[in-house]
Design a protein around this motif. Sequence first.
Motif, PDB file in Angstrom:
ATOM      1  N   TYR A  22       0.831  -1.194   0.000  1.00 13.83           N
ATOM      2  CA  TYR A  22       0.000   0.000   0.000  1.00 13.83           C
ATOM      3  C   TYR A  22       0.871   1.251   0.000  1.00 13.83           C
ATOM      4  O   TYR A  22       1.995   1.242   0.513  1.00 13.83           O
ATOM      5  CB  TYR A  22      -0.902   0.032   1.247  1.00 13.83           C
ATOM      6  CG  TYR A  22      -1.860  -1.136   1.348  1.00 13.83           C
ATOM      7  CD1 TYR A  22      -3.149  -1.045   0.843  1.00 13.83           C
ATOM      8  CD2 TYR A  22      -1.459  -2.333   1.943  1.00 13.83           C
ATOM      9  CE1 TYR A  22      -4.029  -2.109   0.946  1.00 13.83           C
ATOM     10  CE2 TYR A  22      -2.334  -3.413   2.038  1.00 13.83           C
ATOM     11  CZ  TYR A  22      -3.620  -3.295   1.537  1.00 13.83           C
ATOM     12  OH  TYR A  22      -4.480  -4.356   1.620  1.00 13.83           O
ATOM     13  N   VAL A  23       0.333   2.332  -0.571  1.00 14.49           N
ATOM     14  CA  VAL A  23       0.942   3.655  -0.463  1.00 14.49           C
ATOM     15  C   VAL A  23       0.216   4.408   0.644  1.00 14.49           C
ATOM     16  O   VAL A  23      -1.009   4.517   0.628  1.00 14.49           O
ATOM     17  CB  VAL A  23       0.845   4.429  -1.791  1.00 14.49           C
ATOM     18  CG1 VAL A  23       1.448   5.815  -1.629  1.00 14.49           C
ATOM     19  CG2 VAL A  23       1.575   3.689  -2.886  1.00 14.49           C
ATOM     20  N   LEU A  24       0.948   4.909   1.614  1.00 16.92           N
ATOM     21  CA  LEU A  24       0.333   5.470   2.812  1.00 16.92           C
ATOM     22  C   LEU A  24      -0.069   6.936   2.678  1.00 16.92           C
ATOM     23  O   LEU A  24      -0.839   7.434   3.487  1.00 16.92           O
ATOM     24  CB  LEU A  24       1.291   5.317   3.996  1.00 16.92           C
ATOM     25  CG  LEU A  24       1.650   3.882   4.378  1.00 16.92           C
ATOM     26  CD1 LEU A  24       2.605   3.883   5.556  1.00 16.92           C
ATOM     27  CD2 LEU A  24       0.404   3.071   4.694  1.00 16.92           C
ATOM     28  N   ARG A  25       0.464   7.627   1.673  1.00 19.28           N
ATOM     29  CA  ARG A  25       0.150   9.044   1.530  1.00 19.28           C
ATOM     30  C   ARG A  25       0.059   9.410   0.055  1.00 19.28           C
ATOM     31  O   ARG A  25       0.511   8.668  -0.814  1.00 19.28           O
ATOM     32  CB  ARG A  25       1.207   9.899   2.231  1.00 19.28           C
ATOM     33  CG  ARG A  25       2.606   9.729   1.664  1.00 19.28           C
ATOM     34  CD  ARG A  25       3.628  10.565   2.414  1.00 19.28           C
ATOM     35  NE  ARG A  25       3.877  10.027   3.743  1.00 19.28           N
ATOM     36  CZ  ARG A  25       4.731  10.564   4.597  1.00 19.28           C
ATOM     37  NH1 ARG A  25       5.382  11.664   4.264  1.00 19.28           N
ATOM     38  NH2 ARG A  25       4.929  10.028   5.788  1.00 19.28           N
ATOM     39  N   SER A  26      -0.535  10.559  -0.205  1.00 16.85           N
ATOM     40  CA  SER A  26      -0.662  11.031  -1.583  1.00 16.85           C
ATOM     41  C   SER A  26       0.714  11.438  -2.116  1.00 16.85           C
ATOM     42  O   SER A  26       1.488  12.107  -1.418  1.00 16.85           O
ATOM     43  CB  SER A  26      -1.634  12.202  -1.643  1.00 16.85           C
ATOM     44  OG  SER A  26      -1.819  12.626  -2.975  1.00 16.85           O
ATOM     45  N   LEU A  27       1.020  11.047  -3.351  1.00 14.41           N
ATOM     46  CA  LEU A  27       2.334  11.291  -3.940  1.00 14.41           C
ATOM     47  C   LEU A  27       2.254  12.392  -4.994  1.00 14.41           C
ATOM     48  O   LEU A  27       1.222  12.590  -5.643  1.00 14.41           O
ATOM     49  CB  LEU A  27       2.865  10.006  -4.578  1.00 14.41           C
ATOM     50  CG  LEU A  27       3.026   8.805  -3.633  1.00 14.41           C
ATOM     51  CD1 LEU A  27       3.430   7.569  -4.414  1.00 14.41           C
ATOM     52  CD2 LEU A  27       4.043   9.106  -2.551  1.00 14.41           C
ATOM     53  N   ASP A  28       3.368  13.084  -5.166  1.00 14.99           N
ATOM     54  CA  ASP A  28       3.469  14.172  -6.145  1.00 14.99           C
ATOM     55  C   ASP A  28       4.625  13.842  -7.078  1.00 14.99           C
ATOM     56  O   ASP A  28       5.787  13.785  -6.648  1.00 14.99           O
ATOM     57  CB  ASP A  28       3.703  15.508  -5.432  1.00 14.99           C
ATOM     58  CG  ASP A  28       3.689  16.691  -6.390  1.00 14.99           C
ATOM     59  OD1 ASP A  28       3.713  16.486  -7.618  1.00 14.99           O
ATOM     60  OD2 ASP A  28       3.643  17.837  -5.900  1.00 14.99           O
ATOM     61  N   TYR A  29       4.307  13.622  -8.348  1.00 11.48           N
ATOM     62  CA  TYR A  29       5.340  13.227  -9.311  1.00 11.48           C
ATOM     63  C   TYR A  29       6.441  14.277  -9.427  1.00 11.48           C
ATOM     64  O   TYR A  29       7.601  13.946  -9.682  1.00 11.48           O
ATOM     65  CB  TYR A  29       4.694  12.986 -10.680  1.00 11.48           C
ATOM     66  CG  TYR A  29       5.675  12.537 -11.741  1.00 11.48           C
ATOM     67  CD1 TYR A  29       5.959  11.184 -11.916  1.00 11.48           C
ATOM     68  CD2 TYR A  29       6.324  13.466 -12.557  1.00 11.48           C
ATOM     69  CE1 TYR A  29       6.871  10.770 -12.872  1.00 11.48           C
ATOM     70  CE2 TYR A  29       7.236  13.057 -13.516  1.00 11.48           C
ATOM     71  CZ  TYR A  29       7.508  11.706 -13.664  1.00 11.48           C
ATOM     72  OH  TYR A  29       8.405  11.289 -14.607  1.00 11.48           O
ATOM     73  N   GLU A  30       6.063  15.549  -9.267  1.00  9.71           N
ATOM     74  CA  GLU A  30       7.058  16.612  -9.384  1.00  9.71           C
ATOM     75  C   GLU A  30       8.052  16.612  -8.221  1.00  9.71           C
ATOM     76  O   GLU A  30       9.085  17.275  -8.282  1.00  9.71           O
ATOM     77  CB  GLU A  30       6.371  17.969  -9.486  1.00  9.71           C
ATOM     78  CG  GLU A  30       5.812  18.291 -10.870  1.00  9.71           C
ATOM     79  CD  GLU A  30       4.702  17.341 -11.294  1.00  9.71           C
ATOM     80  OE1 GLU A  30       4.779  16.810 -12.424  1.00  9.71           O
ATOM     81  OE2 GLU A  30       3.759  17.119 -10.504  1.00  9.71           O
ATOM     82  N   LEU A  31       7.746  15.871  -7.151  1.00 13.46           N
ATOM     83  CA  LEU A  31       8.640  15.764  -6.004  1.00 13.46           C
ATOM     84  C   LEU A  31       9.334  14.409  -5.921  1.00 13.46           C
ATOM     85  O   LEU A  31      10.470  14.315  -5.450  1.00 13.46           O
ATOM     86  CB  LEU A  31       7.863  16.014  -4.702  1.00 13.46           C
ATOM     87  CG  LEU A  31       7.238  17.394  -4.541  1.00 13.46           C
ATOM     88  CD1 LEU A  31       6.478  17.469  -3.235  1.00 13.46           C
ATOM     89  CD2 LEU A  31       8.316  18.481  -4.604  1.00 13.46           C
ATOM     90  N   ILE A  32       8.662  13.361  -6.349  1.00 12.91           N
ATOM     91  CA  ILE A  32       9.234  12.018  -6.259  1.00 12.91           C
ATOM     92  C   ILE A  32       8.707  11.178  -7.419  1.00 12.91           C
ATOM     93  O   ILE A  32       7.503  11.182  -7.690  1.00 12.91           O
ATOM     94  CB  ILE A  32       8.895  11.363  -4.898  1.00 12.91           C
ATOM     95  CG1 ILE A  32       9.508   9.984  -4.799  1.00 12.91           C
ATOM     96  CG2 ILE A  32       7.403  11.319  -4.663  1.00 12.91           C
ATOM     97  CD1 ILE A  32       9.379   9.377  -3.412  1.00 12.91           C
TER      98      ILE A  32
END
Length: 269
Positions: A164-174
């Motif tokens: 699972y992914v625990l938090r919302s991700l930002d492509y511009e950061l990671i």
Amino acid sequence: MSLIPENSSPKTVVALFSIKDLDSGENGRTSCSIEDQLPFALKPAFKNYYELVTEKPLDREKDSQYVITITATDSGSPSSLTTTEDITMQISDINYNAPLFNRAFCTMYVHENNNPTALIGPVTAVDQDLGQNANVKYSIMPARKVDQSLYSYISINSENGNIYVLRSLDYELITNIDVLVQASDFSSAPLSTNVTVHVTITDENDNSPVILFPPQNSSSASVDLAPRTAEAGCLVTKVVAVGGESAQKPWLSYQLFGATDSGLFMVEL
């Protein structure tokens, strides 16, 4: 039924039995034999006693049980008499096998702006042992030379291997996260194996382009002058903008919006 561990060394005695013939003389003399191609052998012990011993290494994952037919034959004349007896030998499990993943490297994908606790996929490992030695649990292991804070983004269900992914991700950061997943069995001396999971974050079009010129932070609108004698196609000004997304989406298009007289001007790419 007899039970012996699969790590029994050769020459281990697994059964002791005696043969008795009520006849006398040659008619009462007996011998014993078992089938060929078995990892067992018969050895005379004393008087009419025989030992059944292991002769070759045992492997429960290959053969978990043997039915051994013992044939007793006398030396009677004019014809000998025989008797058979079956012994069932059950091979008990020893924790020889580590859990194995179906692949050595795994890639999973998740869109940026995902919902927290989103399931991105499972990993599966299988243990060829038996019972508790075959039960598998999963965990995420820290890897050297990797930013440890990345592991706070990923979680795994220890029972079924769901990631699972625990938090919302930002492509511009990671753009990606590499984690090391370990599968281990439940034995008292557990065996384990690892798989690298490469989580790729995919980009979404969630950022508007940014206009660099004319500057947009001034209080008054930018003013460009064109000569009264300007002909069609005359350059009046340039607009410079950059995309707010990743390099995978660099293309921008321009159009007039809200012009006083849209027939007087046009925008070229």
